[in-house]
Scaffold this active site. Structure first.
Site, PDB file in Angstrom:
ATOM      1  N   LYS A 167      46.368  40.491  -7.865  1.00 18.58           N
ATOM      2  CA  LYS A 167      45.371  41.484  -7.468  1.00 18.58           C
ATOM      3  C   LYS A 167      45.318  42.534  -8.557  1.00 18.58           C
ATOM      4  O   LYS A 167      46.301  42.742  -9.273  1.00 18.58           O
ATOM      5  CB  LYS A 167      45.770  42.151  -6.150  1.00 18.58           C
ATOM      6  CG  LYS A 167      44.604  42.784  -5.423  1.00 18.58           C
ATOM      7  CD  LYS A 167      43.878  41.754  -4.583  1.00 18.58           C
ATOM      8  CE  LYS A 167      42.639  42.303  -3.927  1.00 18.58           C
ATOM      9  NZ  LYS A 167      42.139  41.364  -2.912  1.00 18.58           N
ATOM     10  N   ASP A 207      36.464  42.624  -4.657  1.00 18.78           N
ATOM     11  CA  ASP A 207      37.125  43.161  -3.460  1.00 18.78           C
ATOM     12  C   ASP A 207      36.396  44.482  -3.172  1.00 18.78           C
ATOM     13  O   ASP A 207      35.257  44.658  -3.630  1.00 18.78           O
ATOM     14  CB  ASP A 207      38.639  43.361  -3.707  1.00 18.78           C
ATOM     15  CG  ASP A 207      39.432  43.587  -2.423  1.00 18.78           C
ATOM     16  OD1 ASP A 207      39.784  42.604  -1.753  1.00 18.78           O
ATOM     17  OD2 ASP A 207      39.692  44.751  -2.064  1.00 18.78           O
TER      18      ASP A 207
HETATM   19  P1  NDP Z   1      33.079  46.249   0.288  1.00 22.49           P
HETATM   20  O1  NDP Z   1      33.343  47.277  -0.727  1.00 22.49           O
HETATM   21  O2  NDP Z   1      31.904  45.359   0.145  1.00 22.49           O
HETATM   22  O3  NDP Z   1      32.967  46.913   1.734  1.00 22.49           O
HETATM   23  C1  NDP Z   1      34.004  47.674   2.269  1.00 22.49           C
HETATM   24  C2  NDP Z   1      33.544  48.273   3.583  1.00 22.49           C
HETATM   25  O4  NDP Z   1      34.662  48.889   4.218  1.00 22.49           O
HETATM   26  C3  NDP Z   1      32.498  49.366   3.388  1.00 22.49           C
HETATM   27  O5  NDP Z   1      31.640  49.403   4.500  1.00 22.49           O
HETATM   28  C4  NDP Z   1      33.359  50.613   3.319  1.00 22.49           C
HETATM   29  O6  NDP Z   1      32.687  51.793   3.699  1.00 22.49           O
HETATM   30  C5  NDP Z   1      34.431  50.287   4.331  1.00 22.49           C
HETATM   31  N1  NDP Z   1      35.660  51.014   4.005  1.00 22.49           N
HETATM   32  C6  NDP Z   1      36.409  50.900   2.879  1.00 22.49           C
HETATM   33  N2  NDP Z   1      37.427  51.758   2.920  1.00 22.49           N
HETATM   34  C7  NDP Z   1      37.319  52.417   4.089  1.00 22.49           C
HETATM   35  C8  NDP Z   1      38.074  53.430   4.704  1.00 22.49           C
HETATM   36  N3  NDP Z   1      39.158  53.946   4.115  1.00 22.49           N
HETATM   37  N4  NDP Z   1      37.680  53.889   5.931  1.00 22.49           N
HETATM   38  C9  NDP Z   1      36.581  53.375   6.535  1.00 22.49           C
HETATM   39  N5  NDP Z   1      35.816  52.403   5.991  1.00 22.49           N
HETATM   40  C10 NDP Z   1      36.181  51.938   4.795  1.00 22.49           C
HETATM   41  O7  NDP Z   1      34.422  45.399   0.395  1.00 22.49           O
HETATM   42  P2  NDP Z   1      34.659  43.955   1.024  1.00 22.49           P
HETATM   43  O8  NDP Z   1      33.753  43.747   2.175  1.00 22.49           O
HETATM   44  O9  NDP Z   1      34.667  42.973  -0.076  1.00 22.49           O
HETATM   45  O10 NDP Z   1      36.158  44.081   1.526  1.00 22.49           O
HETATM   46  C11 NDP Z   1      36.488  44.512   2.849  1.00 22.49           C
HETATM   47  C12 NDP Z   1      37.888  44.060   3.195  1.00 22.49           C
HETATM   48  O11 NDP Z   1      37.958  42.626   3.138  1.00 22.49           O
HETATM   49  C13 NDP Z   1      38.997  44.543   2.259  1.00 22.49           C
HETATM   50  O12 NDP Z   1      40.182  44.720   3.011  1.00 22.49           O
HETATM   51  C14 NDP Z   1      39.177  43.373   1.307  1.00 22.49           C
HETATM   52  O13 NDP Z   1      40.464  43.379   0.718  1.00 22.49           O
HETATM   53  C15 NDP Z   1      39.015  42.219   2.273  1.00 22.49           C
HETATM   54  N6  NDP Z   1      38.662  40.932   1.687  1.00 22.49           N
HETATM   55  C16 NDP Z   1      37.583  40.797   0.873  1.00 22.49           C
HETATM   56  C17 NDP Z   1      37.250  39.562   0.363  1.00 22.49           C
HETATM   57  C18 NDP Z   1      36.039  39.351  -0.461  1.00 22.49           C
HETATM   58  O14 NDP Z   1      35.769  38.189  -0.802  1.00 22.49           O
HETATM   59  N7  NDP Z   1      35.264  40.364  -0.783  1.00 22.49           N
HETATM   60  C19 NDP Z   1      38.098  38.389   0.620  1.00 22.49           C
HETATM   61  C20 NDP Z   1      39.172  38.623   1.555  1.00 22.49           C
HETATM   62  C21 NDP Z   1      39.439  39.861   2.044  1.00 22.49           C
HETATM   63  P3  NDP Z   1      31.654  52.497   2.676  1.00 22.49           P
HETATM   64  O15 NDP Z   1      30.436  51.633   2.716  1.00 22.49           O
HETATM   65  O16 NDP Z   1      31.459  53.860   3.259  1.00 22.49           O
HETATM   66  O17 NDP Z   1      32.316  52.488   1.336  1.00 22.49           O
HETATM   67  O1  2IT Z   2      41.400  39.420  -0.789  1.00 23.92           O
HETATM   68  C1  2IT Z   2      40.816  38.415  -1.247  1.00 23.92           C
HETATM   69  O2  2IT Z   2      41.135  37.272  -0.914  1.00 23.92           O
HETATM   70  C2  2IT Z   2      39.700  38.631  -2.168  1.00 23.92           C
HETATM   71  N1  2IT Z   2      39.342  39.767  -2.447  1.00 23.92           N
HETATM   72  C3  2IT Z   2      39.029  37.457  -2.818  1.00 23.92           C
HETATM   73  C4  2IT Z   2      39.826  36.980  -3.991  1.00 23.92           C
HETATM   74  C5  2IT Z   2      39.173  35.913  -4.818  1.00 23.92           C
HETATM   75  O3  2IT Z   2      39.790  35.581  -5.850  1.00 23.92           O
HETATM   76  O4  2IT Z   2      38.107  35.401  -4.482  1.00 23.92           O
END
Ligand code: NDP
Ligand code: 2IT
Length: 486
Positions: A167, A207
């Protein structure tokens, strides 16, 4: 005997044995001490292991939390499989292979110079090249990225694809920055990161705060500096090496995992009332898939608060939210006020009665009180789209309640799994159709569920936390045993 970390604190359980604590002396090594009411029994070895880990990583609360969750399940397992214990496999996985820490200097649109911190944690490459996302958010610290890299090792193993865990990211905040500023930051970040990654070495992705725009800037800079067009990043645009379904994959996969858990119990997701937190990439496609499958989406949220869609989110409303979050890059508070929705400032979705919860925003967003509220309101499915969204107390409460609780490393593995499929397509220099990638994603989520059933069935019921942690551990551990001592 745990633990073989090089330094032990004097008052660790190992030190206590034979000295100060008669309970532990009597208890060692098989009996257990009990923690607070909704926590499981704590084996002596776990206390020793965590004491040593804490000594080596003081103040890294998120990292210690993530390792503890795994250790609670893996230590009892390795007592029955001494080959892993003797080889100190868990201690070795809990020490990243490499931590890269660098300065990122960039210039804003007014010519002012800014300095941010960049990181890449290469946790473990026993079963494949390092793989995992990049997070750009002011909350990024070494501890947060070490927790995420550690989780990624087990998650990637569960996918069955050949990917190690990593990461990275920065404390840079993309919010409020112009496209040109984000571009200059990404170029500066990649100028250093490119030395440490490669299509067969380490393959970053997105992420929090890193989506298609950032991946474009990062990939462009890598290509320019190295003069090679390779699959060094995933989440690329479909016109330049990306895979169909990658954007959707984490959210879709989290819903597929909930479907698998429900199917195992003879139920279906159709007609269920679902609360979703966040409104970013994972939340958007979780909501989309739930709507397609005939479930009702009751909430979305962001850092400003929560919208409760009393009659259920419609496809048109979801499209409008996606436009607002992805193109306008605005808040849900603004969206609610311009579109006539009642907005609950600073509130989380967990207060809304539901059947299923999809925490999809960030770590520790769902605490013990929230878990209690969800359970009191009848929620009996939790599928974690985010990484470690439930605090340890909340997770233990779900486990004790015996509900269908899919931890992030199993439930959200569809994203990185589809990144693995993107890597395969890049190596083959071809692109698979949407249906084919989706079918493979479904197959992988099914197989992760099978692994959880295999390793997590206790008294006729599946404990998905146990299943995911042990199932993820075994594959990495066996590879490490094969390599000998290193
Ligand atoms: P994005 O940046 O696209 O979206 C994050 C969302 O979560 C936004 O709506 C954001 O709010 C909200 N958020 C972030 N921090 C906070 C906080 N401290 N309090 C309240 N709301 C918060 O990220 P992702 O959707 O990609 O990621 C979301 C989660 O999923 C993370 O935990 C990430 O590690 C996990 N994840 C992501 C993957 C991926 O492929 N993208 C894969 C596996 C897991 P705002 O819009 O106001 O910023
Ligand atoms: O937390 C996760 O699994 C991710 N943000 C996606 C990682 C990836 O390499 O696609």
């Amino acid at each position: 005997m745990y633990s073989a970390f090089a330094s032990h604190r004097n008052d660790s359980v190992l030190g206590l044995i034979g000295s100060q604590d008669s309970t532990l002396i009597a208890a060692h090594p098989v009996a257990r001490t009990q923690a607070t009411s909704n926590q499981p029994y704590t084996p002596v070895e776990l206390v020793a292991f965590m004491d040593s880990l804490e000594d080596r990583n003081p103040g890294q609360t998120e990292f210690l939390q993530a390792v503890r969750e795994v250790a609670e399940k893996v230590i009892p397992f390795t007592r029955e499989h001494p080959e892993y214990e003797e080889a100190q496999i868990l201690e070795r996985i809990a020490e990243p292979d490499r931590v890269i820490h660098f300065r990122v200097t960039w210039e804003d649109d007014n010519g002012a110079i800014h300095v941010n911190r960049g990181y890449r944690i290469q946790a473990n490459n026993a079963i494949g090249p390092y793989k995992g996302g990049l997070r750009f958010d002011p909350s990024v610290t070494l501890s947060v990225l070490k927790f995420l890299a550690f989780e990624q090792v087990f998650k990637n193993s569960l996918t069955t694809l050949p990917m190690g865990g990593a990461k990275g990211g920065s404390d840079f905040d993309p919010k409020g920055k112009s496209n040109a500023e984000v571009m200059r930051f990404c170029q500066s970040f990649m100028t250093e990161l490119q030395r440490h990654i490669g299509a067969d070495t380490d393959i970053p992705a997105g992420d929090i705060g890193v989506g298609g725009r950032e991946i474009g800037f990062l990939f462009g800079q890598y290509k320019r500096l190295r003069n090679e067009f390779t699959g060094v990043l995933t989440g690329k645009g479909v016109g330049w090496g990306g895979s169909l379904i990658r954007s959707e994959a984490t959210g879709y996969g989290t819903v597929y995992f909930a479907q698998e858990m429900l199917k195992h119990k003879g139920e279906s997701i159709e007609g269920k009332g679902c609360v979703v937190s966040g409104s970013g990439n994972v939340s958007q496609y979780t909501a989309e898939k739930l709507l397609t499958l005939g479930a009702t989406v009751l909430t979305l949220s962001d850092r400003s608060g929560m919208i409760h869609f009393k009659d259920g989110l419609t496809e048109e409303q979801l499209a409008a939210v996606m436009h607002h979050k992805n193109e306008v890059r605005g808040t849900l508070a603004e969206f609610a006020s311009t579109n006539g929705f009642v907005f609950h400032a600073d509130k989380k979705p967990w207060i809304v009665p539901c059947d299923c919860a999809f925490p999809s925003a960030t770590q520790n967003e769902l605490d013990d009180n929230d878990a209690k509220t969800l359970l009191d309101n009848g929620c009996d499915v939790v599928s974690e789209g985010a990484n470690m969204p439930s605090t340890p107390e909340a997770a233990h409460r779900f486990e004790e309640a015996g509900i269908l609780f899919g931890p992030g490393k199993a439930a959200n593995a569809g994203g990185v799994a589809t990144s693995g499929l993107e890597m395969s397509q890049n190596s083959l220099r071809l692109s698979w159709p949407r249906e084919e990638v989706d079918e493979k994603l479904r197959g992988i989520m099914h197989s992760i569920h099978e692994t959880c059933v295999q390793y997590g069935t206790e008294n006729g019921r599946v404990n998905y936390v146990t299943g995911a942690n042990i199932g993820g551990f075994v594959r990495v551990a066996d590879a490490m045993l094969a390599y000998g001592v290193m």
